[in-house]
Design a protein around this motif. Structure first.
Motif: not given
Length: 280
Positions: A233-235, A237-238, A245, A247
């Protein structure tokens, strides 16, 4: 502070925390719905037409399993394995096992790629994974019977693209030889990851077919329910360094879309009919 004041403060804090938790839950649910809506919109804009496939032996068909190994499929098995049970991956494994059993029962050819790397040769941009000689670089337990199956050809590969991983030092190609020796006209491709190893192999196989290197191969078919990819997920990866990311549902769809665009056929269902004699 007397007891009555403490009780009032406790109640206030509890109410405040419950309110915050409720707000965060609603935001999370709203965000999840937004992501789902975005994926649905993408699927509408980039549709992948999927048919059904009936196999009855009338056309010589081979099954290709791409990297259905512990290092990518078994929870907690390694750096690139799922951290928790994953429905898309478990479904892929179940369908791969079903197909492998059916193909071997009918004496139809099976080819399996096994991701396997030397510990001193990294595969950028990925962390160390599927090191040769470890359990990561073995088929999942449900498929390890293929190691002793005469009908199956297993090939360890140390690269993303299995077609390239089949090239020998003398220039020959194990996969090309498998196609020709078995006079295969259709390959049914399953495995992981839909948008990485599966897609790269499919594209190379299609290019080789188009150049006439894979005669008599005619069709490359990807079974969507027996393919899967990983979820990042993006969070997450950040919060990591040098990570993008990924998904799961979105990238799985994109992998199928790209394969279809390159000339593969995509099916959402594979069934078996009454066995017939293969045509020449």
């Amino acid at each position: 502070m007397h007891a009555g004041a403490e009780s009032s403060l406790y109640k206030y804090i509890k109410k405040y925390l419950l309110t915050c938790t409720s707000i965060l839950a609603r935001r999370k649910k709203k965000k999840k719905k937004m992501v789902s809506n975005s994926i649905d919109l993408l699927k509408q804009e980039l549709p992948v037409q999927q048919d059904s496939l009936l196999l009855n032996g009338d056309v010589k068909t081979g099954l290709v399993l791409v990297d259905v190994v512990n290092g990518f499929c078994t929870v907690g098995a390694g750096n690139l394995a799922p951290k928790q049970p994953d429905k898309q991956i478990s479904t892929m494994v179940e369908e791969s096992v079903r197909l492998a059993r059916a193909f071997c029962d009918n004496k139809w050819p099976v080819f399996g790629f096994i991701d396997s790397h030397h510990p001193d040769i990294p595969e950028h941009p990925y962390p160390p994974h599927c090191i040769a000689g470890t359990d990561e670089a073995r088929l999942v337990p449900e498929l390890q019977w293929l190691e002793n199956e005469a009908n199956a050809t297993l090939r360890c590969k140390d690269c993303i693209d299995g077609f390239l991983g089949c090239i020998e030092k003398d220039g020959s190609n194990v996969f090309v030889d498998w196609i020709k020796n078995n006079q295969i006209k259709i390959i049914l491709v399953v495995g992981i990851c839909t948008d990485i190893c599966v897609l790269d192999f499919v594209c190379s196989a299609l290019s080789a077919r188009n150049r006439g290197f894979l005669a008599p191969l005619e069709d490359v078919i990807v079974f969507s329910q027996a393919c899967a990819t990983f979820d990042l997920p993006l969070h997450v990866a950040r919060a990591a360094k040098d990570v993008i990311a990924h998904p799961q549902e979105l990238m799985h769809h994109i992998g199928l879309y790209m394969a279809k665009g390159r000339g593969a056929k995509v099916v959402s269902e594979v069934s078996f009919g009454a066995l017939q004699c293969p045509s020449s």
